[in-house]
Design an enzyme around this catalytic site. Structure first.
Site, PDB file in Angstrom:
ATOM      1  N   ARG A 325       0.689  -1.555  -0.001  1.00  0.00           N
ATOM      2  CA  ARG A 325      -0.176   0.209   0.537  1.00  0.00           C
ATOM      3  C   ARG A 325       1.090   1.187   0.119  1.00  0.00           C
ATOM      4  O   ARG A 325       0.280   2.257  -0.792  1.00  0.00           O
ATOM      5  CB  ARG A 325      -0.471   0.185   1.428  1.00  0.00           C
ATOM      6  CG  ARG A 325      -1.793   1.035   1.628  1.00  0.00           C
ATOM      7  CD  ARG A 325      -3.034   0.867   2.494  1.00  0.00           C
ATOM      8  NE  ARG A 325      -4.326  -0.035   1.756  1.00  0.00           N
ATOM      9  CZ  ARG A 325      -5.375   0.475   1.038  1.00  0.00           C
ATOM     10  NH1 ARG A 325      -5.321   1.457   0.667  1.00  0.00           N
ATOM     11  NH2 ARG A 325      -6.423  -0.452   0.271  1.00  0.00           N
ATOM     12  N   GLU A 730      -9.668   6.659   6.831  1.00  0.00           N
ATOM     13  CA  GLU A 730      -8.310   6.311   6.919  1.00  0.00           C
ATOM     14  C   GLU A 730      -7.929   7.547   6.258  1.00  0.00           C
ATOM     15  O   GLU A 730      -6.990   8.441   6.673  1.00  0.00           O
ATOM     16  CB  GLU A 730      -7.554   5.379   5.710  1.00  0.00           C
ATOM     17  CG  GLU A 730      -7.736   4.211   7.207  1.00  0.00           C
ATOM     18  CD  GLU A 730      -7.245   2.628   5.969  1.00  0.00           C
ATOM     19  OE1 GLU A 730      -6.175   2.060   6.141  1.00  0.00           O
ATOM     20  OE2 GLU A 730      -7.779   2.528   5.208  1.00  0.00           O
TER      21      GLU A 730
END
Ligand SMILES: Cc1cc2nc3c(=O)[nH]c(=O)nc-3n(C[C@@H](O)[C@@H](O)[C@H](O)COP(=O)(O)OP(=O)(O)OC[C@H]3O[C@@H](n4cnc5c(N)ncnc54)[C@H](O)[C@@H]3O)c2cc1C
Ligand code: FES
Ligand code: FES
Lengths: 779, 490
Positions: A325, A730
């Site tokens: 990620r 997030e």
């Protein structure tokens, strides 16, 4: 006059898109919300304590537990030999993480044994009495140490490539090669880890666990006990915070408690002390970013080649997807014509690092923003100008393909940034700051506007599924259950809003129940911001099924067409008749209509081929931007955040109040990561910042003095998500990069903005002062 | 002598003679009373999840203060009123305005910190009708929230300050008279209390005289004042202490008096009390105290404890040494007075003889026209331990030369220590940039600081020099310190 404007349309309490309070708010403020340590203990409950290694890397030569066993209150001392199933809690199936160490320890404070005693105090005291002999082995705790020692990688690295970066870098007019260190972060959920295991008949066991992933705890407990998953029930009503720190890290405590509970046939609770929690559970990964970027005088990026090396700790845990990620976000919001990105997930003799809000994304983006800064200082421009120059283009332009070959289809970053630039008066303030700095010898100011584009979906495609269970009882009250967990983010209330809205009933009618593996199986972690996307849809699916059956029933009973049936607020219109919802439900019950349904959802469109570095890992992107202004003291490196303005995209918000809470909270948490939160290991490999006395998360007085947060109200998700909303957990975390960049600008002022400050994170006062000194010596 | 302590817990009178000297209030509430609204987040006074109010009788009447239940020992509660979050809502279940405000502003997410915030806000609400932002942030310095980013909590504090429906609504205002009466009656039995459990004793002396006699007989006893150091020896190092003498109730040790030349601070004066009384006198000291711990720690921790503890990073010694303070130590037989700086002999070693306790510290007022400043440098501005803390006390003579100078630092050596070489390099010289910049290097002769998690040696050395520069600039009328709020706003 139009009469309709006077008619208040009746609406339900708590529909989608309304700012409902957190479902537990009342219980929170009265202290009556139950966390696991507040549940009345079954009589005879025992308590666990951890016996921990005091070496970073060593062979265990001998373990003498006699003093531990003889200590007051001790009932049992458990070692790896006592584990009936597998001594393995590696969450991704790598078998590299024992529950209890056997022949060697690989980080300071690794669990070696567990003490079970009548009281927690007795267990803690006894745990310090072991005599363990070690033979020390060489250790390294950081990335540079790992590289010097040729450390192994904990998982296969990933490479993303597009175009011809090697040749383009050589051929470009300007080029910068440098590196940046990015620190890790402790989650510091206010409720430490905890598990309470209650043995049942046969092989059964029930575990209350403070976890974001009850299914994984279930599977892990079964694995460690050597029993089938169906014997284990895991319950989670709420966590006192998670932030990724309870995605895999709860396994340890749940497994230890379970082994002891089955062995001793008594309930067993494990609640580590805060210092232990911080020492034995994983954190955000630290990174070293080595970048090589080519660009022109205008500031257009031609090519980038970046390696993201991470401190993973002694085992893989989630380091694979985390470092992946990081690469997925190494483009931030920028189009790289030619690009190569590689990860290097390094093994270190530290606790195994894990998920943390953003999951590598923040580190990826911070690297990209550093590249922007390099270009800005090299070309003498405002970093914002460089940012805008390099944004992804609109659909149809040639500038929409990411390094992982997914098309950015829903790009709104330019609009978000443009709006924020205007509403925050960025240009005028930047000029005022430059003027201020020109004749302020000690105090310097800085301002920065940074963008966020964050990919939504688990990059492991299989995890993008969810289940829900909805019952309507014959009094018309509704029971809601789903696989998502509540850690404060407001997931429960959002999903309840979906249910209330779907049935058009007041939300008070919907009972939100604790997450349990017994009701919804095989769930994914509540993570990757996906909670309401997945579980909201699954709950909607369950409601839809029941609603279908109710409509069928109404058409039969009232002999009307489907189009004559309408769910009005708390009532149902059937033909010309209006029936209260509960009466209607009761009638359906007597007609033997099934009033319970299991809902299911899997995210469409996504696929990912990691080896090839190609696919569509993300269903959509969430966007946002922030402007922060800071002041620094060039004598001490101390700083203040004067003001932050945020404009953030949550699509069509399911609950604007909850979403704003996520944005503010995420931002401040990101601010901590980039400023005062510093993890510090000593030469012996001991983490010395293992308590709030030494590890400093932001306080109320650290948040921006002026803090303006707005949702991009015009935004709607381009994909048909629940209510066209977007994930919010997030993305806002990365808005805090604006503070870091603003500090950087203030530092740059001491060398007339001609040198990139190359500030490492976190920007503690010390790092700021040292950067000032470095620039003074150059400038 | 009596064998039990008495206090009030919410609405109930409690008499207890069955606890060990290190049993914490938090464990008592959660384990013995099942009052689980009060949470444990850290067990070291840093997170505030365990915040409760403790009411005690003072000269100004019944005063409620927020404290950390996790490091407060049961034995220190004699004659107090302990108020937990469970006591706040009305008898009909209606939320207290403070609670309601937090609900209205969406001030809780995971909710684990929330009861602690409720209690801190409640403490503020009781004591301050019109808090400024600075007051609010100061009251919240001892409460960590990892979820909300604090914005809604601060808003709740602002909204609720004006919301005072009727005095009957608030449980403490409603029962004020009865509680006062009860506490008076507890205090009227002025007996020394000794509670023994499993051979471990908690001693609550009736007076300072009784304290000094007991200490003479029990020279190895642990003195506990605010327990903001001792509490952690117990919760983190799991030390067994026996016996323990509690002194936080001894009002005789809690006075601040001042005359034209000297301010005398009793050893038992809390930071909070010192802040109230000293800020006007020496504003720089007030600003420093506002950055020690959180409000709960400031309500508990004492000036005497900070000195007695002998830590090289305690914040109170450097400014008081720079001011030329003297320390009075007392035994049952008498007193002696030494220069404060002489109290600190070496790391972990102080000039305190058997049976002695710290009675008071006498601080000479900064002379008219002199310059005094103390600067604290820490990673996080508030509620953090100093990486270094430097204090400067300068008097210029008629010609603008350095007539007197005292400089002391914490965090730079094994004890709080004067910078005598720097002082020497300045004394008698013209107070100019040339003098100052030459004197900066003398710091290297005075200090060889360490590297640790708070800062590297290089940073400490450089920052110390730069603090002298800051002090110079400030005396020249160019304030350079970053302040979130001016003191006037506080
Ligand atoms: C969260 C937190 C934050 C903190 N932040 C700071 C900070 O920013 N700066 C700072 O300087 N300190 C800080 N401290 C420590 C500080 O609060 C203590 O040093 C405090 O001043 C000690 O006072 P006390 O009354 O609590 O002492 P106690 O803990 O009761 O005692 C400390 C020591 O002094 C002895 N003692 C106490 N009173 C006497 C007396 N009259 N005579 C003889 N011996 C005595 C005790 O026996 C013990 O050895 C912090 C503590 C906590 C928990
Ligand atoms: S539990 Fe953290 S301050 Fe008491
Ligand atoms: S609401 Fe979770 S820590 Fe404050």
């Amino acid at each position: 006059m139009d009469k309709s404007t006077f008619e208040t349309k009746p609406i339900i309490k708590g529909p989608m898109h309304s700012s409902l309070k957190h479902d537990s708010a009342h219980k929170h403020v009265t202290g009556s919300a139950e966390y696991i340590d507040d549940i009345p203990e079954p009589s005879g409950t025992l308590h666990g304590g951890l016996g921990l290694s005091d070496r970073a890397h060593a062979e265990i030569v001998s373990v003498d537990l006699s003093a531990v066993k003889a200590a007051p209150g001790v009932v049992w001392v458990m070692t790896a030999a006592d584990i009936p199933g597998f001594n393995d809690v590696a969450s991704t199936g790598q078998h590299d993480e024992p529950l209890l160490a056997t022949t060697k320890v690989e980080f300071h404070r690794q669990p070696i044994f567990a003490v079970i005693a009548e009281t927690r105090d007795q267990a803690r005291r006894a745990a310090t009495l072991a005599r363990i002999e070690y033979r020390d082995l060489p250790h390294w705790t950081d990335i540079d140490g790992a590289r010097e020692n040729g450390a192994p990688l904990v998982v296969e690295p990933m490479v993303l490539k597009r175009g011809e970066p090697e040749t383009e870098i050589e051929n470009s007019p300007l080029r910068v090669q440098a590196h940046m260190y990015i620190g890790g972060q402790e989650h510091f959920y206010l409720e430490s880890h905890i598990a309470l295991a209650i043995p049942g008949e046969d092989e059964d066991i029930t575990v209350w666990s403070s976890t974001q992933h009850p299914s994984e705890v279930q599977h892990m407990v079964a694995h460690v006990l050597g029993i089938a998953n169906n014997a284990v029930t895991v319950m989670t009503r709420r966590m006192g915070g998670g932030f990724g720190g309870k995605e895999t890290q709860g396994n340890h405590f749940a497994c230890l408690a379970s082994v002891a509970a089955k062995k001793l046939k008594r309930a067993v609770k494990f609640r580590p002390d805060r210092d232990e929690d911080m020492a034995v559970t994983g954190k955000r990964h630290d990174f070293r970013v080595d970048y090589d970027v080519a660009f022109d005088e205008e500031g257009h990026i031609h090519a980038v080649d970046v390696t993201y090396a991470a401190r993973c700790g002694f085992s893989a845990d989630l380091s694979g997807p985390v470092t992946d990620r990081a690469l997925f976000h190494a483009d931030s919001s920028y189009y790289y014509p030619h690009v190569r990105l590689a990860s290097q997930p390094l093994k270190t003799h530290t606790v195994s690092n894990t998920a943390f809000r953003g999951f590598g994304g923040p580190q990826g983006m911070l690297g990209a923003e550093r590249i922007i800064e390099e270009i800005a200082y090299a070309t003498g421009k405002d970093p914002l100008e460089i940012r805008k120059l390099n944004f992804y283009g609109k659909r149809g332009s040639e500038r929409t393909v990411t390094p992982y070959h997914q098309e950015v289809e829903d790009n709104i970053i330019a609009k978000v940034v443009e709006e924020l630039e205007a509403s925050s008066d960025y240009q005028a303030r930047r000029q005022a700051i430059i003027d201020f700095n020109a004749d302020s010898p000690v105090i310097r100011k800085g301002i920065a506007l940074t963008p966020v584009k964050f990919g939504i979906s688990f990059t492991m495609t299989a995890y993008n599924q969810a289940g829900a269970l909805v019952h309507i009882y014959n009094d018309g009250s509704i029971h809601l259950n789903h696989g998502g967990t509540e850690m404060g983010q407001g997931l429960y209330i959002k999903v309840a809003q979906v249910v209330a809205d779907t049935f058009q009933v007041d939300i008070d009618r919907v009972k939100i129940t604790a997450t349990t593996t017994g009701k919804v199986p095989n769930t994914s972690a509540t993570a990757a911001s996906s909670g309401s996307d997945l579980n909201g849809m699954a709950a909607y699916d369950a409601c839809r099924q029941i609603k279908e059956r109710l409509i069928d029933f109404a058409t039969r009973q009232w002999k009307v067409g489907r189009d004559k049936i309408e769910f009005l607020p708390n009532r149902v219109r059937i033909g010309s008749e209006i029936v209260p919802f509960d009466t209607f439900v009761r009638a359906a019950y007597y007609d033997r209509v099934q009033l319970s349904a299991a809902g299911f959802y899997k995210t469409p469109k996504i696929h990912w081929d990691r080896k090839a570095g190609r696919g569509r890992p993300f269903y959509y992107f969430a966007y946002g931007a922030a402007v922060s202004e800071v002041a620094i003291d060039t004598l001490t490196g101390e700083y203040l955040v004067e003001r932050t303005d945020i404009l953030h995209d949550v699509g069509k918000s399911l609950n604007p109040a909850i979403d704003i809470g996520q944005i503010e909270g995420g931002f401040v948490q990101g601010l901590g990561w980039l400023t005062t939160e510093e993890l510090w290991w000593d030469a012996k490999g001991r983490l010395r910042t293992h308590a709030p006395s030494t590890y400093k998360i932001p306080l109320a007085s650290d948040r921006p003095k002026i803090f303006n947060v707005k949702l991009a109200e015009w935004s709607e998700n381009a994909e048909p998500t629940i209510g066209r909303s977007k994930a919010v957990g997030e993305p806002p975390f990365m808005l805090a990069i604006s503070v870091f960049e603003a500090i950087s600008m203030a530092v740059a002022s001491v060398a007339e903005y001609r040198v990139c400050p190359r500030l490492d994170a976190p920007a503690t006062p010390e790092r700021v002062l040292m950067a000032v000194e470095r620039l003074k010596s150059i400038g | 002598m009596s064998e039990a302590i008495r206090f009030i817990l919410n609405g109930e009178e409690v008499t207890r003679g069955d606890f060990g000297p290190t049993e914490t209030l938090l464990d008592y509430l959660r384990l013995r009373r099942r009052l689980t609204g009060t949470k444990e987040g850290c067990a070291e006074g840093d997170c505030g999840a365990c915040t409760v109010l403790v009411g005690r009788l003072t000269e100004q009447g019944l005063r409620y203060e927020s404290v950390n239940a996790c490091i407060r020992f049961l034995g220190s509660l004699h004659g107090t009123h302990v108020v937990t979050v469970e006591h706040l809502a009305g008898r009909d279940g209606a939320l207290h305005p403070v609670q309601q405000a937090l609900v209205d502003t969406h001030g809780s997410q995971c909710g684990f910190c929330t009861p602690g915030f409720v209690m801190s806000l409640y403490g503020l609400w009781l004591s301050n009708q019109a808090p400024t932002r600075a007051d609010i942030e100061s009251a919240l310095q001892g409460n960590l929230c990892r979820c909300t980013g604090y914005e809604p909590i601060v808003k709740a504090a602002e909204q609720v300050s004006q919301n005072r429906p009727s005095s009957l609504f608030d449980p403490l205002e409603r029962d004020h008279i009865q509680i006062m009466a009860k506490l008076w009656s507890i205090h009227s039995e002025a007996d020394t209390i000794v509670v023994e459990k499993d051979g471990a004793r908690s001693i609550v002396p009736a007076s300072v005289a009784a304290f000094s006699d007991i200490l003479a007989e029990e020279p190895d006893a642990t003195i506990v004042a605010g327990a903001t150091d001792v509490g952690l020896w117990v919760t983190k190092q799991m030390r067994l202490l026996n016996p323990v003498i509690f002194i936080n109730h001894l009002t005789e040790l809690q006075s601040v008096t001042s005359d034209e030349t000297t301010i005398t601070i009793g050893a038992g004066v809390s930071y909070a009390q010192a802040f109230d009384l000293l800020t006007d006198e020496i504003s720089s000291l007030g600003r420093l105290i506002d950055r020690i711990g959180g409000q709960q720690v400031r309500n508990m921790g004492t000036i005497g404890g900070n000195i007695a503890n002998g830590s090289p990073i305690g914040d109170i010694p450097p400014p008081l040494i720079a001011l030329g303070a003297e320390l009075t130590l007392r035994t049952h037989a008498g007193r002696r007075t030494i220069a404060l700086e002489d109290y600190f002999l070496a790391y972990g070693k102080q000039d305190r003889l058997q049976g002695e306790f710290v009675e008071k510290v006498c601080v000479p007022r900064p002379a008219e026209g002199s310059h005094f400043a103390v600067y604290k440098i820490s990673k996080r501005r508030d509620e953090d331990i100093s990486a270094l803390c430097g204090a400067f006390n300068l008097t210029l003579d008629a010609e603008g030369k350095v007539g007197k100078i005292r400089i002391a630092f914490g965090g730079m050596a094994a004890t709080p220590k004067r910078a005598k070489h720097v002082e020497e390099a300045l004394l008698g010289k013209e107070w100019s940039w040339e003098t100052v910049s030459a004197a900066r290097n003398a710091f290297d002769e005075d200090y060889t600081p360490l590297t640790d998690w708070r800062a590297t040696a290089e940073y400490r050395s450089l920052a110390a020099k730069n603090l002298l520069t800051r002090f110079f600039l400030e005396t020249a009328g160019a304030p350079t310190e970053l302040r979130r709020f001016e003191l006037e706003e506080a």
